[in-house]
Design a protein around this motif. Structure first.
Motif, PDB file in Angstrom:
ATOM      1  N   HIS A  24       1.072  -1.537   0.193  1.00 22.88           N
ATOM      2  CA  HIS A  24       0.007   0.261   0.083  1.00 22.88           C
ATOM      3  C   HIS A  24       0.950   1.382  -0.106  1.00 22.88           C
ATOM      4  O   HIS A  24       1.752   1.191   0.903  1.00 22.88           O
ATOM      5  N   ASP A  37      -5.176   5.274   4.052  1.00 18.66           N
ATOM      6  CA  ASP A  37      -6.304   4.846   3.502  1.00 18.66           C
ATOM      7  C   ASP A  37      -7.510   5.742   4.561  1.00 18.66           C
ATOM      8  O   ASP A  37      -7.933   4.970   5.517  1.00 18.66           O
ATOM      9  N   HIS A  40     -13.909   5.899   0.649  1.00 16.72           N
ATOM     10  CA  HIS A  40     -12.545   6.170   1.163  1.00 16.72           C
ATOM     11  C   HIS A  40     -11.809   7.894  -0.117  1.00 16.72           C
ATOM     12  O   HIS A  40     -11.814   7.652  -0.766  1.00 16.72           O
ATOM     13  N   HIS A  91      -8.118   7.630  -0.610  1.00 15.41           N
ATOM     14  CA  HIS A  91      -6.384   7.255  -1.051  1.00 15.41           C
ATOM     15  C   HIS A  91      -5.575   8.580  -0.476  1.00 15.41           C
ATOM     16  O   HIS A  91      -5.949   9.464  -1.385  1.00 15.41           O
TER      17      HIS A  91
HETATM   18 ZN   LIG Z   1      -5.652   2.989  -0.775  1.00 11.04          ZN
END
Ligand SMILES: [Zn+2]
Length: 316
Positions: free
Chosen positions: A201, A205, A284, A286
């Protein structure tokens, strides 16, 4: 009375002796003073005659000079004794000296001459006084100029301090208030998490309902606002902001965008709303951080947002 020849001769010899002894007596009593006076006059006359003779000899060759030399060698007011003036008053040396000394004394006591002399004596003092006054004036002037310079410098310093303060205030205002990109959230994934992503990742998030406001954490310039560009596709609608230190921040999956490219933003300014555009499983934000010299969208050049947010005093 019959005398012998020897007796007569004796008498003849005695007579001159008698005459010789009487004659000096007459001289002593009668003509001694007159004779001495005559002698003195003769000596003085001889002196004058000698000087007159030397003058005459000079006159033979330098007639004009001889006349002027006679005049200039005599003190003013004293009559030049002539070779033919033999009276004692004129030629007496003591009289001559008396006249000279009287003239000298008169000169010395001449009030005009005295005043002139006093002026001359006072002159250097006068000049010194003027020099001292000029020096004092110069010093005063310099002191005043120094004061002026100091005041000017002080004012300049104050102005500089004021300007610096104003600039700092402006910078602080431009920077705005540091804010979390989403005020109410839950962290769904952190930087470096592995599993659902190709490698790891690449950001944070922030889970939040669709339509939740997204804010600029700090000041910067919007360099991307839309769905195209380097991160087009997977990021959906996204915004990129370039900050003062060259760091760039990326906001992905937005449902709406409220800024445009080139817009200057401050901390806490609204950028848009939380969405689910692009490649996203659920609503969400990011959020990615790209250090200076990297290209937003080149996801593996991104760094952990934690450090950058911490530097702003934010602790997600
Ligand atoms: Zn993300």
């Amino acid at each position: 009375m019959p005398r012998t020849q020897s007796q007569r001769a004796l008498a003849r010899r005695a007579a001159p002796q008698e005459r010789r002894t009487t004659q000096p007596v007459r001289l002593r009593t009668g003509a001694l003073n007159a004779g001495l006076a005559t002698l003195a006059v003769s000596v003085l006359g001889l002196g004058v005659a000698v000087s007159a003779m030397s003058t005459s000899s000079a006159q033979d060759t330098h007639v004009a000079n001889a006349t002027s030399s006679v005049v200039t060698t005599v003190a003013p007011g004293v009559k030049q004794p002539s070779a033919f003036q033999r009276d004692s008053e004129t030629i007496s040396r003591s009289n001559f000296r008396a006249a000279l000394s009287t003239t000298a004394q008169a000169d010395a006591l001449d009030p005009e001459a005295l005043t002139e002399a006093a002026d001359k004596a006072a002159e250097p003092v006068e000049i010194d006084r003027r020099a001292v006054a000029a020096r004092a004036a110069l010093l005063a002037k310099e002191s005043k100029a120094a004061d002026k310079r100091a005041t000017k410098l002080e004012k300049k310093k104050e102005a500089a301090e004021k300007a610096a303060k104003k600039k700092a205030e402006a910078a602080k205002k431009a920077l705005g208030v540091a804010t979390m990109p989403v005020k109410s959230y839950s962290i769904a994934a952190r930087f470096g998490d592995v599993g659902a992503w190709a490698r790891y990742h690449t950001g944070f998030d922030f889970s939040a309902p669709i339509g939740t406001p997204i804010y600029a954490p700090t000041a910067g310039v919007v360099v991307h606002a839309g769905s195209g560009g380097n991160a087009g596709g997977w990021a959906g609608n996204y915004v990129v902001i370039k900050h003062a230190d060259g760091t760039q921040t990326l906001y992905a999956h937005m449902s709406s965008i409220s800024v445009h490219s080139g817009e200057r933003v401050s901390g806490s300014d609204r950028l848009g709303q939380v969405g689910q555009t692009g490649r996203a499983f659920g609503p969400h934000l990011h959020f990615e951080v790209y250090p200076p010299g990297t290209e937003p969208g080149d996801v593996y050049t991104a760094v952990d947002p934690q450090h950058w947010l911490n530097k702003l005093g934010l602790r997600p």
